[in-house]
Design an enzyme around this catalytic site. Sequence first.
Site, PDB file in Angstrom:
ATOM      1  N   ASP A   1       0.634  -1.243   0.338  1.00 26.81           N
ATOM      2  CA  ASP A   1       0.098   0.127  -0.381  1.00 26.81           C
ATOM      3  C   ASP A   1       1.177   1.208   0.026  1.00 26.81           C
ATOM      4  O   ASP A   1       2.000   1.297  -0.049  1.00 26.81           O
ATOM      5  CB  ASP A   1      -0.966   0.120   1.347  1.00 26.81           C
ATOM      6  CG  ASP A   1      -1.913   1.137   1.298  1.00 26.81           C
ATOM      7  OD1 ASP A   1      -2.129   1.677   0.694  1.00 26.81           O
ATOM      8  OD2 ASP A   1      -1.568   1.118   2.468  1.00 26.81           O
ATOM      9  N   SER A   2       0.277   2.382  -0.209  1.00 30.37           N
ATOM     10  CA  SER A   2       1.453   3.556  -0.112  1.00 30.37           C
ATOM     11  C   SER A   2       1.652   4.034   1.728  1.00 30.37           C
ATOM     12  O   SER A   2       2.695   4.703   1.689  1.00 30.37           O
ATOM     13  CB  SER A   2       0.368   4.779  -0.964  1.00 30.37           C
ATOM     14  OG  SER A   2      -1.332   5.218   0.038  1.00 30.37           O
TER      15      SER A   2
ATOM     16  N   CYS B   1      -4.026  -1.688  -1.219  1.00 27.69           N
ATOM     17  CA  CYS B   1      -4.829   0.009  -1.690  1.00 27.69           C
ATOM     18  C   CYS B   1      -5.904  -0.247  -3.202  1.00 27.69           C
ATOM     19  O   CYS B   1      -5.081  -0.998  -4.273  1.00 27.69           O
ATOM     20  CB  CYS B   1      -3.334   0.211  -2.410  1.00 27.69           C
ATOM     21  SG  CYS B   1      -3.061   1.941  -2.627  1.00 27.69           S
TER      22      CYS B   1
ATOM     23  N   GLU C   1      -3.338   8.626   8.585  1.00 24.11           N
ATOM     24  CA  GLU C   1      -1.732   8.962   9.040  1.00 24.11           C
ATOM     25  C   GLU C   1      -1.610   9.936  10.228  1.00 24.11           C
ATOM     26  O   GLU C   1      -0.448   9.209  10.504  1.00 24.11           O
ATOM     27  CB  GLU C   1      -1.183   9.447   7.394  1.00 24.11           C
ATOM     28  CG  GLU C   1      -1.588   8.168   6.255  1.00 24.11           C
ATOM     29  CD  GLU C   1      -0.358   6.756   6.349  1.00 24.11           C
ATOM     30  OE1 GLU C   1       0.310   7.278   7.159  1.00 24.11           O
ATOM     31  OE2 GLU C   1      -0.870   6.113   5.543  1.00 24.11           O
TER      32      GLU C   1
ATOM     33  N   CYS D   1     -11.082   3.088   0.341  1.00 17.44           N
ATOM     34  CA  CYS D   1      -9.574   3.001   0.422  1.00 17.44           C
ATOM     35  C   CYS D   1      -9.575   2.291   1.736  1.00 17.44           C
ATOM     36  O   CYS D   1     -10.064   2.304   3.001  1.00 17.44           O
ATOM     37  CB  CYS D   1      -9.281   4.842   0.790  1.00 17.44           C
ATOM     38  SG  CYS D   1      -8.102   5.324   1.240  1.00 17.44           S
TER      39      CYS D   1
ATOM     40  N   HIS E   1      -7.494   2.742   3.858  1.00 20.74           N
ATOM     41  CA  HIS E   1      -6.924   3.325   4.973  1.00 20.74           C
ATOM     42  C   HIS E   1      -8.478   3.615   5.940  1.00 20.74           C
ATOM     43  O   HIS E   1      -8.590   5.017   7.059  1.00 20.74           O
ATOM     44  CB  HIS E   1      -6.249   5.176   5.079  1.00 20.74           C
ATOM     45  CG  HIS E   1      -5.225   5.085   4.527  1.00 20.74           C
ATOM     46  ND1 HIS E   1      -4.738   4.369   3.448  1.00 20.74           N
ATOM     47  CD2 HIS E   1      -4.248   6.164   5.351  1.00 20.74           C
ATOM     48  CE1 HIS E   1      -3.500   4.982   3.096  1.00 20.74           C
ATOM     49  NE2 HIS E   1      -2.708   5.631   4.329  1.00 20.74           N
TER      50      HIS E   1
HETATM   51  N1  DGL Z   1      -4.638   2.805   1.819  1.00 20.98           N
HETATM   52  C1  DGL Z   1      -4.490   4.020  -0.444  1.00 20.98           C
HETATM   53  C2  DGL Z   1      -5.767   3.578  -1.158  1.00 20.98           C
HETATM   54  O1  DGL Z   1      -6.794   2.941  -0.837  1.00 20.98           O
HETATM   55  C3  DGL Z   1      -4.811   5.743  -0.625  1.00 20.98           C
HETATM   56  C4  DGL Z   1      -4.285   6.111   0.529  1.00 20.98           C
HETATM   57  C5  DGL Z   1      -3.610   6.645   0.002  1.00 20.98           C
HETATM   58  O2  DGL Z   1      -3.402   8.087  -1.222  1.00 20.98           O
HETATM   59  O3  DGL Z   1      -1.802   7.092  -0.513  1.00 20.98           O
HETATM   60  O4  DGL Z   1      -5.977   4.341  -2.302  1.00 20.98           O
END
Ligand code: DGL
Length: 272
Positions: free
Chosen positions: A15-16, A78, A157, A189, A191
């Site tokens: 993931d990012s 992600c 975050e 997402c 997150h």
């Molecule tokens: N976790 C990433 C997703 O599921 C998004 C977070 C980011 O923008 O890096 O899209």
Amino acid sequence: MKKTESSARPVGAFDSGVGGLTVVKAMREMLPDEDILYLGDFARLPYGNKSPDTIIRYSRENLAYLQGHSVKAVVVACNTASAHALSVLQKEADVPVIGVIAPGVEAALAASRNRRIGIIGTQGTIQSEAYQNLIRRSEPEAVITAVAAPLLASLVEEDWLSHPATKLILEEYLAPMKAARVDTVVLACTHYPLLKPLARELLGPDVVLVDSAQNAATALARQLESLGLKRHSQKETGQITICVTDLPSQFSRLAERFLGQKIGEIRRVTVS
Ligand code: DGL
């Protein structure tokens, strides 16, 4: 390589940032014997506002890193990377690559009764229309309210999970869904599962919140099983190894919150 040797290899996920650990948590619960190698690309976070080309490049590099560590499958934990890069990665990889979008759509369609479905995700995920197209493929009449929420991943975050500012911003993003009387909202997402309590408070108890973590883990389990790659009957539970391309100060605390367990050593790595 023999199946037994292949099945002993770890599953990779990327993931990012920290969000993909929600998927790792679900993988750990469903597949406790598996070793998991997680890559959080903090140095290049966020992914959500970057162009498809850039996300494809980052994703290719993340895949190469994980394949370089002999993973037997890769979960793109992600949504943004799944939206832009999944088909490219699936074509190029030597191992099965599983995204989070199809499993999330499947769960949303199973949950919705009135076919009014909300999707909240990053700019990239929403603009790609990956969710919208997949929902319409099964349900052409579905009424979809898709909202890009560029501020949310950063708030997560920051660990501002119940901060009044987060509540205000989330309320704004969810307003069109309330107006559209959706009965299901996809938290598109990785997150966002940590914002579930706040979303539940704002949307009320009757709206089903779908997050991709559980469903992606189910898709992985099915894939490993069908390819004979599932690891069986280990004496102890598998290990989770966490690698990051940069190490933000709050990472350990937040990672433990996402993962629901203590984390060990964190390795700082370079992928490009
Ligand atoms: N976790 C990433 C997703 O599921 C998004 C977070 C980011 O923008 O890096 O899209």
